[in-house]
Design a protein around this motif. Structure first.
Motif, PDB file in Angstrom:
ATOM      1  N   GLY A   1      34.597  59.799  20.486  1.00  0.00           N
ATOM      2  CA  GLY A   1      33.619  60.337  21.397  1.00  0.00           C
ATOM      3  C   GLY A   1      33.256  58.649  22.883  1.00  0.00           C
ATOM      4  N   LYS A   2      34.886  58.279  23.024  1.00  0.00           N
ATOM      5  CA  LYS A   2      35.183  57.656  23.376  1.00  0.00           C
ATOM      6  C   LYS A   2      36.086  57.321  24.680  1.00  0.00           C
ATOM      7  CE  LYS A   2      31.918  54.316  21.493  1.00  0.00           C
ATOM      8  NZ  LYS A   2      31.084  53.857  22.459  1.00  0.00           N
ATOM      9  N   LEU A   3      35.946  58.870  24.667  1.00  0.00           N
ATOM     10  CA  LEU A   3      37.219  58.708  26.331  1.00  0.00           C
ATOM     11  C   LEU A   3      36.111  59.382  27.424  1.00  0.00           C
ATOM     12  CD1 LEU A   3      40.181  59.577  26.425  1.00  0.00           C
ATOM     13  CD2 LEU A   3      40.273  62.008  26.228  1.00  0.00           C
ATOM     14  N   SER A   4      36.856  59.117  28.191  1.00  0.00           N
ATOM     15  CA  SER A   4      35.377  58.682  29.476  1.00  0.00           C
ATOM     16  C   SER A   4      35.944  58.962  30.903  1.00  0.00           C
ATOM     17  CB  SER A   4      34.701  58.174  29.555  1.00  0.00           C
ATOM     18  OG  SER A   4      34.517  56.459  29.585  1.00  0.00           O
ATOM     19  N   LYS A   5      36.140  58.925  31.632  1.00  0.00           N
ATOM     20  CA  LYS A   5      36.351  58.920  33.130  1.00  0.00           C
ATOM     21  C   LYS A   5      37.558  58.081  33.576  1.00  0.00           C
ATOM     22  CE  LYS A   5      34.706  60.934  36.744  1.00  0.00           C
ATOM     23  NZ  LYS A   5      35.033  62.400  37.692  1.00  0.00           N
ATOM     24  N   PRO A   6      38.568  57.828  34.113  1.00  0.00           N
ATOM     25  CA  PRO A   6      39.325  56.124  34.384  1.00  0.00           C
ATOM     26  C   PRO A   6      38.298  56.186  35.385  1.00  0.00           C
ATOM     27  CG  PRO A   6      41.023  58.670  34.360  1.00  0.00           C
ATOM     28  CD  PRO A   6      39.201  59.242  34.599  1.00  0.00           C
ATOM     29  N   ASN A   7      38.550  55.354  35.145  1.00  0.00           N
ATOM     30  CA  ASN A   7      38.442  54.230  36.664  1.00  0.00           C
ATOM     31  C   ASN A   7      39.177  52.770  36.963  1.00  0.00           C
ATOM     32  OD1 ASN A   7      36.568  52.237  37.774  1.00  0.00           O
ATOM     33  ND2 ASN A   7      35.991  51.135  35.942  1.00  0.00           N
ATOM     34  N   VAL A   8      39.745  53.155  37.863  1.00  0.00           N
ATOM     35  CA  VAL A   8      41.171  52.609  38.438  1.00  0.00           C
ATOM     36  C   VAL A   8      40.724  51.309  39.130  1.00  0.00           C
ATOM     37  CG1 VAL A   8      43.627  52.724  39.516  1.00  0.00           C
ATOM     38  CG2 VAL A   8      42.432  54.392  38.422  1.00  0.00           C
ATOM     39  N   LYS A   9      41.435  50.323  38.454  1.00  0.00           N
ATOM     40  CA  LYS A   9      41.283  48.907  39.821  1.00  0.00           C
ATOM     41  C   LYS A   9      42.688  48.255  39.819  1.00  0.00           C
ATOM     42  CE  LYS A   9      37.675  46.966  36.037  1.00  0.00           C
ATOM     43  NZ  LYS A   9      37.784  46.824  35.246  1.00  0.00           N
ATOM     44  N   ASN A  10      42.193  48.348  41.686  1.00  0.00           N
ATOM     45  CA  ASN A  10      43.961  47.104  42.192  1.00  0.00           C
ATOM     46  C   ASN A  10      43.729  46.335  41.971  1.00  0.00           C
ATOM     47  OD1 ASN A  10      44.744  50.240  42.299  1.00  0.00           O
ATOM     48  ND2 ASN A  10      42.666  50.256  44.030  1.00  0.00           N
ATOM     49  N   TRP A  11      45.165  45.745  42.503  1.00  0.00           N
ATOM     50  CA  TRP A  11      45.398  44.239  42.369  1.00  0.00           C
ATOM     51  C   TRP A  11      44.536  44.173  43.447  1.00  0.00           C
ATOM     52  CZ3 TRP A  11      46.809  40.557  45.696  1.00  0.00           C
ATOM     53  CH2 TRP A  11      47.504  41.658  47.538  1.00  0.00           C
ATOM     54  N   ASP A  12      44.156  44.423  44.294  1.00  0.00           N
ATOM     55  CA  ASP A  12      43.906  43.776  46.151  1.00  0.00           C
ATOM     56  C   ASP A  12      42.187  44.317  45.863  1.00  0.00           C
ATOM     57  OD1 ASP A  12      44.889  46.235  46.214  1.00  0.00           O
ATOM     58  OD2 ASP A  12      45.275  45.794  48.513  1.00  0.00           O
ATOM     59  N   ASP A  13      41.708  44.846  44.809  1.00  0.00           N
ATOM     60  CA  ASP A  13      39.938  45.231  45.310  1.00  0.00           C
ATOM     61  C   ASP A  13      39.480  44.102  45.592  1.00  0.00           C
ATOM     62  OD1 ASP A  13      40.621  47.348  44.477  1.00  0.00           O
ATOM     63  OD2 ASP A  13      40.375  47.254  42.444  1.00  0.00           O
ATOM     64  N   HIS A  14      39.546  43.006  45.545  1.00  0.00           N
ATOM     65  CA  HIS A  14      38.441  42.189  46.261  1.00  0.00           C
ATOM     66  C   HIS A  14      39.220  40.809  46.497  1.00  0.00           C
ATOM     67  CE1 HIS A  14      35.565  43.342  42.607  1.00  0.00           C
ATOM     68  NE2 HIS A  14      36.558  43.371  42.311  1.00  0.00           N
ATOM     69  N   LEU A  15      40.289  41.845  47.588  1.00  0.00           N
ATOM     70  CA  LEU A  15      40.892  40.295  48.623  1.00  0.00           C
ATOM     71  C   LEU A  15      40.615  40.128  49.101  1.00  0.00           C
ATOM     72  CD1 LEU A  15      43.936  38.847  48.411  1.00  0.00           C
ATOM     73  CD2 LEU A  15      44.638  41.228  49.729  1.00  0.00           C
ATOM     74  N   GLU A  16      39.611  40.708  49.909  1.00  0.00           N
ATOM     75  CA  GLU A  16      38.969  39.912  51.308  1.00  0.00           C
ATOM     76  C   GLU A  16      37.837  38.838  50.655  1.00  0.00           C
ATOM     77  OE1 GLU A  16      39.330  41.345  54.349  1.00  0.00           O
ATOM     78  OE2 GLU A  16      40.385  42.546  53.360  1.00  0.00           O
TER      79      GLU A  16
END
Ligand code: ASP
Length: 441
Positions: free
Chosen positions: A423-438
């Motif tokens: 029961g540990k397969l859930s929705k993907p949560n993609v993070k990009n390298w520049d998510d917090h760049l701002e």
């Protein structure tokens, strides 16, 4: 304009690398140019990936285990992982053996080709060093691998990428002990490893920005260092059998993904493609591991509790592509040198190739070392080993690239299956390298 997806950029880099490498072989001094000026770009990339492997395994495994609400869950994950790994490897070897027995690539090979290959490679350092390495491994006792898994110095284990299983052992031990000191006391450490894990995954994103250039360099180097095309052609049938077997394995994984996890297999392949392309370009599942982990966790949605254990363990002990290749190569060599194999011999190959897959290091060319042990297990004469390996040496690098793709895809498939089962397969949560760049600009 829509940004080109990462796997396309990598693919373009690979194609340009092939073309450039070929162009350079046609120019005088081209090979030296590639070795001096292009190859280092690929080497730096591989080093960067290897650089973060140990911190990533440590952080994600310790975090994963300390998140478990009860330890018995981990026992479940561990047991299922090992069983499925063994199952897929046996299927891989069987596919290889069935194909090589039906298609018999070794029977059509002429005496002349055998002589030419033997003359070119039997005394080649690549071949002799593999035989010597295999002798070292063979002299180990039956419980040596358990002994090797336990480090006597945690820092020493962490300072050597070849000791991945020791790091895994330490991380599990540490994580379980963290669970046992109670949630409140473990909280600061948990936060620390959680944050460390995020940082290392961000490093993967940053390193991957240079992947298209790196694969360009890696493939250009493979082309300029590859063997005489005539020898490659002579081994086309053998190489074809290995490649067909490997493709069947990918189909098999797709079936497992679709039937067992109910996910679309094309979606699975697309999400995994950057890791697969890197596996192909680097020929090393260990170097690819950080990317495999990032893809499986963020793009496929496998929980860290599962991926942090299943993937590093898989990179070291589960090599379906390698064992398939060992089955085909062993029978091919026997066919070419008219060494008769009984059914019992073939069953011995299944068993030793399974053990060899566990024992092979996740680095380029490791599969060939263990092939020596597979050959010896069926009574192949020791004085002919060098000739046997010489027969397949010319195509080993391209086949290594292909089997590494299967090794990596197999690990990802099993991680999805194990995740689904607990029961540990859930929705993907993609993070990009520049998510917090701002926020840091
Ligand atoms: N290069 C392979 C890997 O790293 C091992 C081998 O088959 O030689 O997965």
């Amino acid at each position: 304009m829509k940004k080109l997806e990462l796997h396309w950029k990598i693919l373009i880099g690979m194609l340009l690398g092939l073309v450039f490498g070929y162009g350079m072989t046609q120019l005088q001094g081209g090979e030296t140019f590639v070795l001096n000026w292009i190859k280092p770009l690929g080497t730096i990339f591989i080093k960067l990936l290897k650089l973060i492997a140990i911190p990533l395994i440590l952080a994600s495994l310790i975090k994963g285990i300390s998140d478990l609400k009860d330890i018995s869950k981990f026992k479940n994950i561990g047991l299922r992982t090992i069983l499925i790994y063994i199952g897929t490897t046996v299927i891989a070897i069987t596919i290889g053996l069935v194909l090589v027995n039906i298609l018999q690539p070794g029977n059509g090979i002429s005496e002349e080709t055998i002589t030419k290959l033997t003359e070119t490679y039997a005394n080649n350092k690549g071949v002799t060093s593999k035989i010597a390495e295999a002798t070292n491994q063979k002299n180990a006792g039956p419980l040596q691998f358990l002994e090797d898994m336990v480090p006597d110095n945690a820092m020493a284990a962490m300072s050597n990428n070849g000791l991945m299983l020791q790091v895994i052992f330490f991380a599990i031990f540490f994580g379980v002990s963290m669970l046992l000191i109670g949630e409140k006391k473990a909280e600061p450490l948990k936060n620390f490893f959680d944050s460390l894990n995020d940082v290392v995954l961000k490093m993967v994103d940053l390193i991957m920005l240079s992947a298209p250039i790196a694969v360009f360099a890696l493939l250009a180097n493979v082309v300029v260092s590859s063997s005489d095309p005539d020898l490659l052609l002579a081994l086309l049938k053998y190489a074809g059998v290995v490649v067909v077997g490997l493709l069947l394995m990918i189909v098999f994984y797709c079936i497992l993904v679709s039937v067992y996890t109910k996910k679309n297999p094309f979606w699975f392949l697309k999400q995994m493609s950057p890791a697969q392309l890197l596996a192909f370009s680097t020929s090393s599942s260990a170097a690819t591991l950080p990317v495999t982990m990032e893809r499986v966790e963020e793009h496929i949605g496998v929980d860290k509790e599962v991926s942090s254990f299943v993937l590093p363990v898989g990179a070291t002990i589960n090599m379906d592509g390698t064992s398939l290749y060992q089955g085909v190569a062993a029978v091919f060599i026997a066919q070419a040198l008219s060494f008769d194999l009984t059914l019992a011999d073939q069953l011995t190959i299944v068993l030793t190739a399974l053990l060899a897959s566990i024992g092979s290091a996740a680095v380029p060319g490791a599969g060939m070392v263990m092939l020596v042990i597979v050959l010896e297990s069926i009574g192949f004469p020791a004085d002919k080993l060098a000739i046997g390996l010489a027969l397949i040496f010319a195509v080993d690098r391209p086949l290594d690239m292909c089997r590494t793709v299967v090794n990596v895809t197999g690990d990802a498939t099993v991680s999805m299956m194990v995740a689904k089962s607990v029961g540990k397969l859930s929705k993907p949560n993609v993070k990009n390298w520049d998510d917090h760049l701002e926020t840091v600009k």
